[in-house]
Design an enzyme around this catalytic site. Structure first.
Site, PDB file in Angstrom:
ATOM      1  N   CYS A 118       0.866  -1.133   0.111  1.00  0.00           N
ATOM      2  CA  CYS A 118      -0.045  -0.119  -0.145  1.00  0.00           C
ATOM      3  C   CYS A 118       0.994   1.189   0.076  1.00  0.00           C
ATOM      4  CB  CYS A 118      -0.921  -0.064   1.404  1.00  0.00           C
ATOM      5  SG  CYS A 118      -2.040  -1.504   1.149  1.00  0.00           S
TER       6      CYS A 118
ATOM      7  N   HIS B 290      -3.410   7.193   2.712  1.00  0.00           N
ATOM      8  CA  HIS B 290      -3.835   6.038   2.226  1.00  0.00           C
ATOM      9  C   HIS B 290      -5.195   5.554   2.550  1.00  0.00           C
ATOM     10  CE1 HIS B 290      -3.845   1.821   1.163  1.00  0.00           C
ATOM     11  NE2 HIS B 290      -3.784   1.323   2.409  1.00  0.00           N
TER      12      HIS B 290
ATOM     13  N   ASN C 172      -9.931  -0.519   0.018  1.00  0.00           N
ATOM     14  CA  ASN C 172      -8.417  -0.288   0.128  1.00  0.00           C
ATOM     15  C   ASN C 172      -8.040  -0.964  -1.317  1.00  0.00           C
ATOM     16  OD1 ASN C 172      -5.726  -0.352   0.501  1.00  0.00           O
ATOM     17  ND2 ASN C 172      -6.006  -1.425   2.542  1.00  0.00           N
TER      18      ASN C 172
HETATM   19  N1  ACO Z   1     -17.756  -8.853   9.310  1.00  0.00           N
HETATM   20  C1  ACO Z   1     -18.489  -9.094  10.658  1.00  0.00           C
HETATM   21  N2  ACO Z   1     -17.563  -9.329  11.855  1.00  0.00           N
HETATM   22  C2  ACO Z   1     -16.216  -9.520  11.450  1.00  0.00           C
HETATM   23  C3  ACO Z   1     -15.657  -9.401  10.243  1.00  0.00           C
HETATM   24  C4  ACO Z   1     -16.648  -8.936   9.223  1.00  0.00           C
HETATM   25  N3  ACO Z   1     -16.177  -8.926   7.789  1.00  0.00           N
HETATM   26  N4  ACO Z   1     -14.297  -9.538  10.083  1.00  0.00           N
HETATM   27  C5  ACO Z   1     -13.862  -9.739  11.576  1.00  0.00           C
HETATM   28  N5  ACO Z   1     -15.033  -9.797  12.255  1.00  0.00           N
HETATM   29  C6  ACO Z   1     -15.242  -9.712  13.877  1.00  0.00           C
HETATM   30  C7  ACO Z   1     -14.047 -10.715  14.324  1.00  0.00           C
HETATM   31  O1  ACO Z   1     -14.224 -11.981  14.091  1.00  0.00           O
HETATM   32  C8  ACO Z   1     -14.233 -10.187  15.525  1.00  0.00           C
HETATM   33  O2  ACO Z   1     -15.101 -11.117  16.361  1.00  0.00           O
HETATM   34  P1  ACO Z   1     -14.765 -11.605  17.827  1.00  0.00           P
HETATM   35  O3  ACO Z   1     -14.820 -10.414  18.820  1.00  0.00           O
HETATM   36  O4  ACO Z   1     -16.046 -12.327  17.986  1.00  0.00           O
HETATM   37  O5  ACO Z   1     -13.531 -12.244  17.902  1.00  0.00           O
HETATM   38  C9  ACO Z   1     -14.652  -9.000  15.645  1.00  0.00           C
HETATM   39  O6  ACO Z   1     -15.262  -8.680  14.404  1.00  0.00           O
HETATM   40  C10 ACO Z   1     -13.719  -7.736  15.894  1.00  0.00           C
HETATM   41  O7  ACO Z   1     -12.445  -8.159  15.127  1.00  0.00           O
HETATM   42  P2  ACO Z   1     -11.144  -7.164  15.115  1.00  0.00           P
HETATM   43  O8  ACO Z   1     -10.211  -7.790  14.039  1.00  0.00           O
HETATM   44  O9  ACO Z   1     -10.738  -6.819  16.285  1.00  0.00           O
HETATM   45  O10 ACO Z   1     -11.825  -5.879  14.291  1.00  0.00           O
HETATM   46  P3  ACO Z   1     -11.142  -4.430  14.182  1.00  0.00           P
HETATM   47  O11 ACO Z   1     -12.043  -3.396  14.664  1.00  0.00           O
HETATM   48  O12 ACO Z   1      -9.702  -4.374  14.037  1.00  0.00           O
HETATM   49  O13 ACO Z   1     -11.420  -4.104  12.516  1.00  0.00           O
HETATM   50  C11 ACO Z   1     -10.142  -4.445  10.579  1.00  0.00           C
HETATM   51  C12 ACO Z   1     -10.873  -5.117  11.444  1.00  0.00           C
HETATM   52  C13 ACO Z   1     -11.147  -3.530   9.773  1.00  0.00           C
HETATM   53  C14 ACO Z   1      -9.273  -5.291   9.628  1.00  0.00           C
HETATM   54  C15 ACO Z   1      -9.056  -3.299  11.053  1.00  0.00           C
HETATM   55  O14 ACO Z   1      -8.375  -4.194  11.925  1.00  0.00           O
HETATM   56  C16 ACO Z   1      -8.191  -2.782  10.066  1.00  0.00           C
HETATM   57  O15 ACO Z   1      -8.443  -1.817   9.367  1.00  0.00           O
HETATM   58  N6  ACO Z   1      -6.684  -2.921  10.125  1.00  0.00           N
HETATM   59  C17 ACO Z   1      -5.551  -2.416   9.520  1.00  0.00           C
HETATM   60  C18 ACO Z   1      -5.687  -2.803   7.830  1.00  0.00           C
HETATM   61  C19 ACO Z   1      -4.852  -2.229   7.344  1.00  0.00           C
HETATM   62  O16 ACO Z   1      -4.654  -1.134   7.274  1.00  0.00           O
HETATM   63  N7  ACO Z   1      -3.976  -2.798   6.258  1.00  0.00           N
HETATM   64  C20 ACO Z   1      -2.825  -2.268   5.895  1.00  0.00           C
HETATM   65  C21 ACO Z   1      -2.798  -1.880   4.360  1.00  0.00           C
HETATM   66  S1  ACO Z   1      -3.128  -3.338   3.515  1.00  0.00           S
HETATM   67  C22 ACO Z   1      -1.939  -3.714   2.407  1.00  0.00           C
HETATM   68  O17 ACO Z   1      -0.607  -3.155   2.547  1.00  0.00           O
HETATM   69  C23 ACO Z   1      -2.092  -4.536   1.337  1.00  0.00           C
END
Ligand code: ACO
Length: 323
Positions: A114, A250, A280
């Site tokens: 990214c 980003h 993204n």
């Molecule tokens: N729908 C519903 N529930 C979900 C989903 C979904 N799509 N995905 C995960 N959950 C659930 C999980 O299982 C978890 O459930 P639990 O509490 O029962 O265990 C709950 O939601 C919370 O999960 P988290 O992973 O803690 O959720 P978070 O608030 O962190 O959001 C996300 C997840 C959106 C992926 C976030 O962590 C994020 O944006 N991370 C960074 C992504 C990023 O910036 N990547 C870098 C660039 S990408 C690249 O370089 C190619």
């Protein structure tokens, strides 16, 4: 003293829209969860016969038109992607030929996930500053949907396809004020596509050819790291937070964008947000957002822009630009 500045921007999104409702029918998720946790409402998906090179050509053509130059006037093409058409030739070479750039002009891909566009901008700027090239095209393009496991709700709701491009030309007035690049390979397991030609990765299978991410851990490092790079960029230029007109981040997750805006003390009206429309798009996301805000008239000549990125590797980087 010589400078380089952005003289054209362009972007392209595939026609096919995939809504959150469509994903609800596929995996256990909800429109509310996706919007609340990420800010994403929909993403674009390449057609079966569309590739990274097609997206790149479309975005680059727009950027060339805005700059008022021909592809034949460009002697450097840097293309950032982690979803190239093939292992080689580089997608940059395919795009160079299709755009009609001169034989013998420089063209290469870079892989920084990214952060790829910011890496590309840094590289192209250095070429121009040292006389290695006269005019550059920097493209971020991704057919990211091709490396998504559509049964993995933790990743399939996040990503989309698209491309963005800029033309960089020499200028008497400052344009690119500074660029800052970093990487830290110790986090390789938090965000990866486990396919390659290294030992153990010698077969492309549905399991190895798709993105896996420990999103929550990535999130924490991203917020912390982007906060640091904001300070680094301002300090390097002797500027304060109040000097920034636009944050062009980003577009991974609205909550990461909000955290960086808070760090800068910037109201969200001064932050370019497009993640809701295309998810993204990895290396394409910053030039896509930049082009959107240039074309709708928000970003104006003379504005001070802070571009920042964080992605797989981990890699991260920023650019301070007088537009
Ligand atoms: N729908 C519903 N529930 C979900 C989903 C979904 N799509 N995905 C995960 N959950 C659930 C999980 O299982 C978890 O459930 P639990 O509490 O029962 O265990 C709950 O939601 C919370 O999960 P988290 O992973 O803690 O959720 P978070 O608030 O962190 O959001 C996300 C997840 C959106 C992926 C976030 O962590 C994020 O944006 N991370 C960074 C992504 C990023 O910036 N990547 C870098 C660039 S990408 C690249 O370089 C190619």
């Amino acid at each position: 003293m010589k400078h380089s500045r952005i003289t054209g921007t362009g972007s392209y999104l595939p026609d096919r829209i995939m809504t959150n409702a469509e994903l609800e029918a596929r995996v256990e998720t909800s429109d509310t969860w996706i919007r609340d946790r990420t800010g994403i409402a929909e993403r674009r998906i390449v057609a079966d016969d569309e590739t990274c090179a097609d997206l790149a050509v479309a975005a680059a053509s727009q950027a060339l038109d805005m700059a008022g130059i021909l592809a034949a006037d460009v002697d450097l093409l840097v293309l950032a992607t982690c979803t190239p058409d093939r292992v080689f030739p580089s997608t940059a070479c395919l795009v160079q030929h299709r755009l009609g750039m001169r034989e013998g002009s420089i063209a290469f891909d870079i892989s920084a996930a990214c952060s790829g566009f910011v890496y590309g901008l840094d590289i192209a700027n250095r070429f121009l500053m040292t006389g290695g090239a006269k005019r550059a095209l920097i493209i971020g393009a991704e057919a990211f949907s091709r490396i998504i496991d559509w049964d993995d709700r933790a990743t399939c709701v996040l990503f989309g396809d698209g491309a963005g491009a800029v033309v960089l030309e020499p200028s008497e007035q400052p344009g690119i004020l500074s660029t800052h690049l970093h990487a830290d390979g110790q986090y390789e397991d938090l965000l990866k596509v486990d396919w390659g030609v290294g030992q153990g990765y010698d077969r492309l299978t549905p399991e190895t050819g798709t993105v896996s991410m420990r999103g929550n851990e990535v999130f924490k490092v991203a917020v912390r790291t982007l906060g640091r790079i904001v300070d680094e960029t301002l300090e390097a230029n002797g500027l304060s937070k109040a000097d920034i007109d636009w944050l062009v981040p980003h577009q991974a997750n609205i909550r990461i964008i909000q955290a960086t805006a808070r760090k800068l003390g910037l109201p969200m009206e001064r932050v370019v947000q497009t993640v809701q429309n295309h998810g993204n798009t990895s290396a394409a996301s910053i030039p896509l957002a930049l082009d959107t805000a240039v074309r709708d008239g928000r970003i104006r000549p003379g504005d001070l822009l802070l571009l920042e990125a964080f992605g797989g590797g981990f890699t991260w980087g920023s650019a301070l630009i007088r537009y």
